[in-house]
Design a protein around this motif. Structure first.
Motif, PDB file in Angstrom:
ATOM      1  N   ALA A  74       0.830  -1.208   0.000  1.00  0.00           N
ATOM      2  CA  ALA A  74       0.000   0.000   0.000  1.00  0.00           C
ATOM      3  C   ALA A  74       0.864   1.258   0.000  1.00  0.00           C
ATOM      4  O   ALA A  74       0.580   2.230  -0.714  1.00  0.00           O
ATOM      5  N   HIS A  75       1.934   1.250   0.791  1.00  0.00           N
ATOM      6  CA  HIS A  75       2.762   2.449   0.911  1.00  0.00           C
ATOM      7  C   HIS A  75       3.538   2.739  -0.362  1.00  0.00           C
ATOM      8  O   HIS A  75       3.706   3.904  -0.752  1.00  0.00           O
ATOM      9  N   LEU A  76       4.031   1.692  -1.020  1.00  0.00           N
ATOM     10  CA  LEU A  76       4.879   1.876  -2.195  1.00  0.00           C
ATOM     11  C   LEU A  76       4.092   2.002  -3.496  1.00  0.00           C
ATOM     12  O   LEU A  76       4.664   2.378  -4.522  1.00  0.00           O
ATOM     13  N   ALA A  77       2.801   1.705  -3.456  1.00  0.00           N
ATOM     14  CA  ALA A  77       2.010   1.734  -4.686  1.00  0.00           C
ATOM     15  C   ALA A  77       2.103   3.053  -5.444  1.00  0.00           C
ATOM     16  O   ALA A  77       2.294   3.044  -6.673  1.00  0.00           O
ATOM     17  N   PRO A  78       1.987   4.212  -4.786  1.00  0.00           N
ATOM     18  CA  PRO A  78       2.044   5.463  -5.555  1.00  0.00           C
ATOM     19  C   PRO A  78       3.367   5.654  -6.294  1.00  0.00           C
ATOM     20  O   PRO A  78       3.402   6.281  -7.354  1.00  0.00           O
ATOM     21  N   MET A  79       4.461   5.106  -5.750  1.00  0.00           N
ATOM     22  CA  MET A  79       5.762   5.264  -6.382  1.00  0.00           C
ATOM     23  C   MET A  79       6.048   4.185  -7.417  1.00  0.00           C
ATOM     24  O   MET A  79       6.782   4.416  -8.372  1.00  0.00           O
ATOM     25  N   LEU A  80       5.481   2.980  -7.247  1.00  0.00           N
ATOM     26  CA  LEU A  80       5.915   1.840  -8.050  1.00  0.00           C
ATOM     27  C   LEU A  80       4.858   1.253  -8.978  1.00  0.00           C
ATOM     28  O   LEU A  80       5.206   0.551  -9.922  1.00  0.00           O
ATOM     29  N   LYS A  81       3.586   1.479  -8.719  1.00  0.00           N
ATOM     30  CA  LYS A  81       2.580   0.686  -9.426  1.00  0.00           C
ATOM     31  C   LYS A  81       2.458   1.016 -10.909  1.00  0.00           C
ATOM     32  O   LYS A  81       1.860   0.239 -11.654  1.00  0.00           O
ATOM     33  N   ALA A  82       3.044   2.123 -11.357  1.00  0.00           N
ATOM     34  CA  ALA A  82       3.080   2.376 -12.803  1.00  0.00           C
ATOM     35  C   ALA A  82       3.847   1.261 -13.512  1.00  0.00           C
ATOM     36  O   ALA A  82       3.593   0.951 -14.674  1.00  0.00           O
ATOM     37  N   ASP A  83       4.810   0.649 -12.777  1.00  0.00           N
ATOM     38  CA  ASP A  83       5.450  -0.599 -13.234  1.00  0.00           C
ATOM     39  C   ASP A  83       5.995  -0.453 -14.651  1.00  0.00           C
ATOM     40  O   ASP A  83       5.687  -1.237 -15.540  1.00  0.00           O
ATOM     41  N   LEU A  84       6.828   0.542 -14.853  1.00  0.00           N
ATOM     42  CA  LEU A  84       7.279   0.884 -16.197  1.00  0.00           C
ATOM     43  C   LEU A  84       8.324  -0.086 -16.751  1.00  0.00           C
ATOM     44  O   LEU A  84       8.565  -0.099 -17.953  1.00  0.00           O
ATOM     45  N   GLU A  85       8.955  -0.884 -15.891  1.00  0.00           N
ATOM     46  CA  GLU A  85      10.012  -1.792 -16.352  1.00  0.00           C
ATOM     47  C   GLU A  85       9.467  -3.208 -16.512  1.00  0.00           C
ATOM     48  O   GLU A  85       9.965  -4.152 -15.911  1.00  0.00           O
ATOM     49  N   ARG A  86       8.451  -3.356 -17.296  1.00  0.00           N
ATOM     50  CA  ARG A  86       7.787  -4.654 -17.408  1.00  0.00           C
ATOM     51  C   ARG A  86       8.698  -5.734 -17.980  1.00  0.00           C
ATOM     52  O   ARG A  86       8.437  -6.928 -17.813  1.00  0.00           O
ATOM     53  N   SER A  87       9.766  -5.352 -18.655  1.00  0.00           N
ATOM     54  CA  SER A  87      10.685  -6.350 -19.201  1.00  0.00           C
ATOM     55  C   SER A  87      11.607  -6.926 -18.127  1.00  0.00           C
ATOM     56  O   SER A  87      12.296  -7.911 -18.370  1.00  0.00           O
ATOM     57  N   ASN A  88      11.625  -6.324 -16.931  1.00  0.00           N
ATOM     58  CA  ASN A  88      12.520  -6.769 -15.859  1.00  0.00           C
ATOM     59  C   ASN A  88      11.746  -7.632 -14.868  1.00  0.00           C
ATOM     60  O   ASN A  88      10.977  -7.117 -14.057  1.00  0.00           O
ATOM     61  N   PRO A  89      11.943  -8.951 -14.876  1.00  0.00           N
ATOM     62  CA  PRO A  89      11.174  -9.813 -13.969  1.00  0.00           C
ATOM     63  C   PRO A  89      11.558  -9.639 -12.505  1.00  0.00           C
ATOM     64  O   PRO A  89      10.833 -10.095 -11.626  1.00  0.00           O
ATOM     65  N   GLU A  90      12.684  -8.972 -12.224  1.00  0.00           N
ATOM     66  CA  GLU A  90      13.118  -8.784 -10.842  1.00  0.00           C
ATOM     67  C   GLU A  90      12.758  -7.401 -10.299  1.00  0.00           C
ATOM     68  O   GLU A  90      13.228  -7.015  -9.227  1.00  0.00           O
ATOM     69  N   ARG A  91      11.921  -6.664 -11.015  1.00  0.00           N
ATOM     70  CA  ARG A  91      11.555  -5.338 -10.527  1.00  0.00           C
ATOM     71  C   ARG A  91      10.809  -5.464  -9.198  1.00  0.00           C
ATOM     72  O   ARG A  91      10.070  -6.416  -8.952  1.00  0.00           O
ATOM     73  N   ALA A  92      11.018  -4.475  -8.355  1.00  0.00           N
ATOM     74  CA  ALA A  92      10.534  -4.552  -6.970  1.00  0.00           C
ATOM     75  C   ALA A  92       9.022  -4.718  -6.893  1.00  0.00           C
ATOM     76  O   ALA A  92       8.519  -5.509  -6.079  1.00  0.00           O
ATOM     77  N   TRP A  93       8.269  -3.976  -7.698  1.00  0.00           N
ATOM     78  CA  TRP A  93       6.811  -4.017  -7.610  1.00  0.00           C
ATOM     79  C   TRP A  93       6.280  -5.402  -7.936  1.00  0.00           C
ATOM     80  O   TRP A  93       5.397  -5.928  -7.263  1.00  0.00           O
ATOM     81  N   ARG A  94       6.836  -6.030  -8.971  1.00  0.00           N
ATOM     82  CA  ARG A  94       6.394  -7.368  -9.353  1.00  0.00           C
ATOM     83  C   ARG A  94       6.640  -8.365  -8.222  1.00  0.00           C
ATOM     84  O   ARG A  94       5.740  -9.107  -7.810  1.00  0.00           O
ATOM     85  N   LEU A  95       7.852  -8.402  -7.713  1.00  0.00           N
ATOM     86  CA  LEU A  95       8.190  -9.408  -6.698  1.00  0.00           C
ATOM     87  C   LEU A  95       7.462  -9.156  -5.381  1.00  0.00           C
ATOM     88  O   LEU A  95       7.087 -10.104  -4.689  1.00  0.00           O
ATOM     89  N   LEU A  96       7.237  -7.899  -5.046  1.00  0.00           N
ATOM     90  CA  LEU A  96       6.524  -7.611  -3.804  1.00  0.00           C
ATOM     91  C   LEU A  96       5.102  -8.166  -3.862  1.00  0.00           C
ATOM     92  O   LEU A  96       4.616  -8.779  -2.897  1.00  0.00           O
ATOM     93  N   ASN A  97       4.433  -7.980  -4.986  1.00  0.00           N
ATOM     94  CA  ASN A  97       3.064  -8.492  -5.126  1.00  0.00           C
ATOM     95  C   ASN A  97       3.036 -10.019  -5.184  1.00  0.00           C
ATOM     96  O   ASN A  97       2.173 -10.662  -4.565  1.00  0.00           O
ATOM     97  N   LEU A  98       3.959 -10.619  -5.924  1.00  0.00           N
ATOM     98  CA  LEU A  98       4.021 -12.078  -5.978  1.00  0.00           C
ATOM     99  C   LEU A  98       4.351 -12.665  -4.608  1.00  0.00           C
ATOM    100  O   LEU A  98       3.755 -13.664  -4.183  1.00  0.00           O
TER     101      LEU A  98
END
Length: 261
Positions: free
Chosen positions: A172-196
Motif C-alpha cells: 500500500a505504501h509503495l504503490a504510488p511510487m511503483l505501481k506504474a510498473d514501467l520496467e515490465r521487461s525486468n522480472p526482478e523489478r521490486a513491484w512485481r516481486l513484492l506483489n508475488l
C-alpha cells in the motif's frame, strides 16, 4: 560514493509453517547497528586499511548511523506517527536503505554473512518508520529482499502472518511510487516481486482471508502475471499433504484466469 545496484531475490516457492508493527525501539536499533558496524569495521581493520572494504564501508556506516540518530530525534520532536515537517525525509530514507544494501553486499566477502539477518531487520525498521510517517521513499529493493528473507525464515503460521502484514503495508505504501510498473521487461523489478511474494506468503499462512486479499491485490496490480502464477501454485498445491481449503482457493483462481485467457 559509487552507485550500487541491488539484485532483488524472489521468495522461495515452499510451504513452511518477523516483523514488528511497533514504533521504532531506537536504543535497540542503535545497539543492533553498532554490533554490525563493529564486526564489519574490525574485519576491515584486520585486512588492512588500504582494502576496498576499509575505504568504502566507513562512509556507509556513517550514513546509517546518522539516519538512526535522525529517526530518534524526529520521533522525539514530532511523535512516532504522522507527517514530518521536512522536505528531504524521503531522500534520507533512500540513502540509508541504499547504504545498508551496499553494506549487505560486503557481508559475504568479509565473512560476516551471519550479520545479514540483523541488517535486514534494520532495513525493515527504517522502511516501517518511513511508512508510519508517510514518507514516500523509492529504495524498495532492499525492503523487498528483507521481507522475502523474513518469509523464508518464518517457521510458524503466526510468524508468516506477521510478515504478511508487513508486506501488505508496504504494498500500500509503495504503490504510488511503483505501481506504474514501467520496467515490465525486468522480472526482478521490486513491484512485481513484492506483489508475488505477498501472494506466496498468504498461501503459506493457510488463512483464507489473507489469501483472498493477496490474490485480489495480485489480480489488480499484475493481471498479466496471474495465469502463470496460479498455474504454478496449483501444481504445487496438488502435492500430497497440501491443505485442501488452500488448494481449492488456488484452483478457483487458476480456473478463473484460464477462462480469461
Amino acid at each position: 560514493m559509487p552507485e550500487h545496484k541491488t539484485t532483488i531475490k524472489p521468495i522461495r516457492w515452499q510451504l513452511s509453517n518477523a516483523a514488528t508493527t511497533e514504533p521504532a525501539d531506537h536504543a535497540r536499533l542503535r545497539d543492533r547497528f553498532d554490533a554490525l558496524a563493529s564486526a564489519v569495521s574490525e574485519t576491515c581493520r584486520q585486512r588492512g586499511g588500504g582494502s576496498a572494504a576499509a575505504i568504502e564501508t566507513p562512509g556507509l556506516i556513517a550514513v546509517v548511523r546518522d539516519f538512526l540518530s535522525l529517526m530518534q530525534s524526529l520521533d522525539a520532536q514530532f511523535g512516532t506517527d504522522g507527517d514530518l515537517p521536512m522536505a528531504d525525509a524521503a531522500g534520507a530514507v533512500d540513502e540509508s536503505l541504499r547504504s545498508l544494501a551496499a553494506l549487505d553486499a560486503w557481508l559475504d566477502r568479509l565473512a560476516q554473512a551471519d550479520k545479514r539477518e540483523s541488517l535486514q531487520a534494520l532495513q525493515l525498521a527504517i522502511g516501517y518508520w518511513a511508512m508510519r510517517h508517510h514518507v514516500p521513499f523509492r529504495a524498495a529493493e532492499p525492503i523487498v529482499n528483507a521481507l522475502a528473507a523474513q518469509s523464508n525464515r518464518a517457521e510458524t503460521r503466526q510468524a508468516t502472518a506477521a510478515v504478511f502484514a508487513m508486506m501488505q503495508g508496504f504494498v500500500a505504501h509503495l504503490a504510488p511510487m511503483l505501481k506504474a510498473d514501467l520496467e515490465r521487461s525486468n522480472p526482478e523489478r521490486a513491484w512485481r516481486l513484492l506483489n508475488l511474494n505477498l501472494a506466496i506468503t498468504a498461501i503459506r499462512t493457510g488463512d483464507p482471508a489473507m489469501m483472498r486479499f493477496a490474490f485480489d491485490t495480485l489480480n489488480t496490480h499484475l493481471p498479466d502475471e496471474c495465469r502463470g502464477f496460479y498455474e504454478e501454485a496449483t501444481a504445487l498445491a496438488s502435492q500430497p499433504g497440501f491443505p485442501a481449503e488452500t488448494r481449492s482457493l488456488i484452483e478457483a483462481e487458476c480456473a478463473r484466469w484460464a477462462r480469461v485467457h
